[in-house]
Design a protein around this motif. Structure first.
Motif, PDB file in Angstrom:
ATOM      1  N   GLY A  42       0.742  -1.073  -0.072  1.00 17.08           N
ATOM      2  CA  GLY A  42       0.001   0.050  -0.086  1.00 17.08           C
ATOM      3  C   GLY A  42       0.796   1.115   0.176  1.00 17.08           C
ATOM      4  O   GLY A  42       0.185   2.390   0.098  1.00 17.08           O
ATOM      5  N   LYS A  43       1.858   1.091  -0.137  1.00 14.71           N
ATOM      6  CA  LYS A  43       2.873   2.445  -0.165  1.00 14.71           C
ATOM      7  C   LYS A  43       3.818   2.345  -1.282  1.00 14.71           C
ATOM      8  O   LYS A  43       4.096   1.311  -1.983  1.00 14.71           O
ATOM      9  CB  LYS A  43       3.821   2.369   1.228  1.00 14.71           C
ATOM     10  CG  LYS A  43       3.296   2.375   2.483  1.00 14.71           C
ATOM     11  CD  LYS A  43       4.257   2.380   3.523  1.00 14.71           C
ATOM     12  CE  LYS A  43       3.578   2.773   4.946  1.00 14.71           C
ATOM     13  NZ  LYS A  43       4.294   2.854   6.184  1.00 14.71           N
ATOM     14  N   GLN A  44       4.366   3.524  -1.645  1.00 11.82           N
ATOM     15  CA  GLN A  44       5.286   3.732  -2.784  1.00 11.82           C
ATOM     16  C   GLN A  44       6.542   3.199  -2.721  1.00 11.82           C
ATOM     17  O   GLN A  44       7.176   3.403  -1.188  1.00 11.82           O
ATOM     18  CB  GLN A  44       5.285   5.064  -3.081  1.00 11.82           C
ATOM     19  CG  GLN A  44       3.935   5.886  -3.724  1.00 11.82           C
ATOM     20  CD  GLN A  44       4.379   7.357  -4.274  1.00 11.82           C
ATOM     21  OE1 GLN A  44       5.061   7.919  -3.737  1.00 11.82           O
ATOM     22  NE2 GLN A  44       3.339   7.636  -5.239  1.00 11.82           N
ATOM     23  N   GLU A  88       8.344  -1.934  10.790  1.00 10.69           N
ATOM     24  CA  GLU A  88       8.271  -0.946   9.698  1.00 10.69           C
ATOM     25  C   GLU A  88       9.067  -1.203   8.609  1.00 10.69           C
ATOM     26  O   GLU A  88       9.289  -0.642   7.642  1.00 10.69           O
ATOM     27  CB  GLU A  88       8.591   0.512  10.224  1.00 10.69           C
ATOM     28  CG  GLU A  88       7.210   0.967  11.129  1.00 10.69           C
ATOM     29  CD  GLU A  88       7.115   0.413  12.463  1.00 10.69           C
ATOM     30  OE1 GLU A  88       6.012  -0.009  12.902  1.00 10.69           O
ATOM     31  OE2 GLU A  88       8.121   0.090  13.022  1.00 10.69           O
ATOM     32  N   ASP A  89      10.152  -2.178   8.984  1.00 14.00           N
ATOM     33  CA  ASP A  89      11.075  -2.421   7.799  1.00 14.00           C
ATOM     34  C   ASP A  89      10.582  -3.530   6.874  1.00 14.00           C
ATOM     35  O   ASP A  89      11.271  -3.883   5.878  1.00 14.00           O
ATOM     36  CB  ASP A  89      12.429  -2.854   8.697  1.00 14.00           C
ATOM     37  CG  ASP A  89      13.048  -1.859   9.230  1.00 14.00           C
ATOM     38  OD1 ASP A  89      13.635  -2.131  10.211  1.00 14.00           O
ATOM     39  OD2 ASP A  89      13.145  -0.894   8.639  1.00 14.00           O
ATOM     40  N   THR A  90       9.317  -4.080   7.136  1.00 17.98           N
ATOM     41  CA  THR A  90       8.845  -5.229   6.404  1.00 17.98           C
ATOM     42  C   THR A  90       8.360  -4.554   4.974  1.00 17.98           C
ATOM     43  O   THR A  90       7.696  -3.609   4.868  1.00 17.98           O
ATOM     44  CB  THR A  90       7.386  -5.867   7.021  1.00 17.98           C
ATOM     45  OG1 THR A  90       8.071  -6.220   8.346  1.00 17.98           O
ATOM     46  CG2 THR A  90       6.759  -6.796   6.167  1.00 17.98           C
ATOM     47  N   ALA A  91       9.087  -5.013   3.997  1.00 13.35           N
ATOM     48  CA  ALA A  91       8.717  -4.738   2.582  1.00 13.35           C
ATOM     49  C   ALA A  91       9.415  -5.546   1.653  1.00 13.35           C
ATOM     50  O   ALA A  91      10.097  -6.622   2.045  1.00 13.35           O
ATOM     51  CB  ALA A  91       9.286  -3.150   2.383  1.00 13.35           C
ATOM     52  N   VAL A  92       9.220  -5.521   0.224  1.00 16.31           N
ATOM     53  CA  VAL A  92       9.844  -6.096  -0.585  1.00 16.31           C
ATOM     54  C   VAL A  92      11.125  -4.953  -0.875  1.00 16.31           C
ATOM     55  O   VAL A  92      10.955  -3.897  -1.338  1.00 16.31           O
ATOM     56  CB  VAL A  92       9.320  -6.284  -2.096  1.00 16.31           C
ATOM     57  CG1 VAL A  92      10.015  -6.956  -3.224  1.00 16.31           C
ATOM     58  CG2 VAL A  92       7.994  -7.068  -1.601  1.00 16.31           C
ATOM     59  N   TYR A  93      12.444  -5.653  -0.894  1.00 17.56           N
ATOM     60  CA  TYR A  93      13.553  -4.801  -0.981  1.00 17.56           C
ATOM     61  C   TYR A  93      13.952  -5.203  -2.693  1.00 17.56           C
ATOM     62  O   TYR A  93      14.148  -6.285  -3.053  1.00 17.56           O
ATOM     63  CB  TYR A  93      14.593  -5.149  -0.173  1.00 17.56           C
ATOM     64  CG  TYR A  93      14.390  -4.660   1.270  1.00 17.56           C
ATOM     65  CD1 TYR A  93      13.222  -5.094   1.965  1.00 17.56           C
ATOM     66  CD2 TYR A  93      14.938  -3.734   1.698  1.00 17.56           C
ATOM     67  CE1 TYR A  93      12.943  -4.519   3.136  1.00 17.56           C
ATOM     68  CE2 TYR A  93      14.679  -2.985   2.875  1.00 17.56           C
ATOM     69  CZ  TYR A  93      13.676  -3.389   3.744  1.00 17.56           C
ATOM     70  OH  TYR A  93      13.501  -2.818   4.924  1.00 17.56           O
ATOM     71  N   TYR A  94      14.208  -4.019  -3.251  1.00 20.79           N
ATOM     72  CA  TYR A  94      14.632  -4.032  -4.724  1.00 20.79           C
ATOM     73  C   TYR A  94      16.177  -3.577  -4.816  1.00 20.79           C
ATOM     74  O   TYR A  94      16.458  -2.406  -4.371  1.00 20.79           O
ATOM     75  CB  TYR A  94      13.849  -3.299  -5.470  1.00 20.79           C
ATOM     76  CG  TYR A  94      12.442  -3.835  -5.684  1.00 20.79           C
ATOM     77  CD1 TYR A  94      11.474  -3.336  -4.856  1.00 20.79           C
ATOM     78  CD2 TYR A  94      12.078  -4.705  -6.738  1.00 20.79           C
ATOM     79  CE1 TYR A  94      10.029  -3.929  -4.969  1.00 20.79           C
ATOM     80  CE2 TYR A  94      10.691  -5.098  -6.743  1.00 20.79           C
ATOM     81  CZ  TYR A  94       9.826  -4.836  -5.566  1.00 20.79           C
ATOM     82  OH  TYR A  94       8.490  -5.300  -5.974  1.00 20.79           O
TER      83      TYR A  94
END
Length: 115
Positions: A42-44, A88-94
């Motif tokens: 849900g975030k950029q 808050e660091d949970t994300a897909v890292y590119y």
């Protein structure tokens, strides 16, 4: 054809650490700045850290003091050491890199911080 391939993502508990790697392969003549971005649901997509070919790092305020970006120019590889991880660091890292003057992206690796 140039590829950026990430590895090292996974599930980690709050306060834990992970190390991401990204290797560039293919017909490579030049690699400039490389770095890491992330996108949470849900975030950029946002910048996490970059490092120039000369080794100068740049960090997002949210990760300063916790994350360290580095690179091995001989292996066309960039790393991201992540410490003191929180939810808050949970994300897909590119992974991102300026390779042969083209802006290239990896496929992404999931990092989930949860107990």
């Amino acid at each position: 054809q140039v590829q950026l391939v990430e590895s090292g993502g996974g599930l980690v508990q709050p306060g834990g650490s992970l190390r991401l790697s990204c290797a560039a392969s293919g017909n490579i003549f030049n690699i400039g700045t490389m770095g890491w971005y992330r996108q949470a649901p849900g975030k950029q997509r946002e910048l996490v850290a970059t490092i120039t070919g000369g080794g100068r790092p740049n960090y997002a305020d949210s990760v300063k003091g916790r994350f360290t970006v580095s690179r091995d120019n001989a292996r066309n590889t960039v790393f991201l050491q992540m410490n003191s991880l929180n939810a808050e660091d949970t994300a897909v890292y590119y992974c991102n890199g300026l390779v042969n003057r083209y802006n290239c992206w990896g496929q992404g690796t999931q990092v989930t911080v949860s107990s």
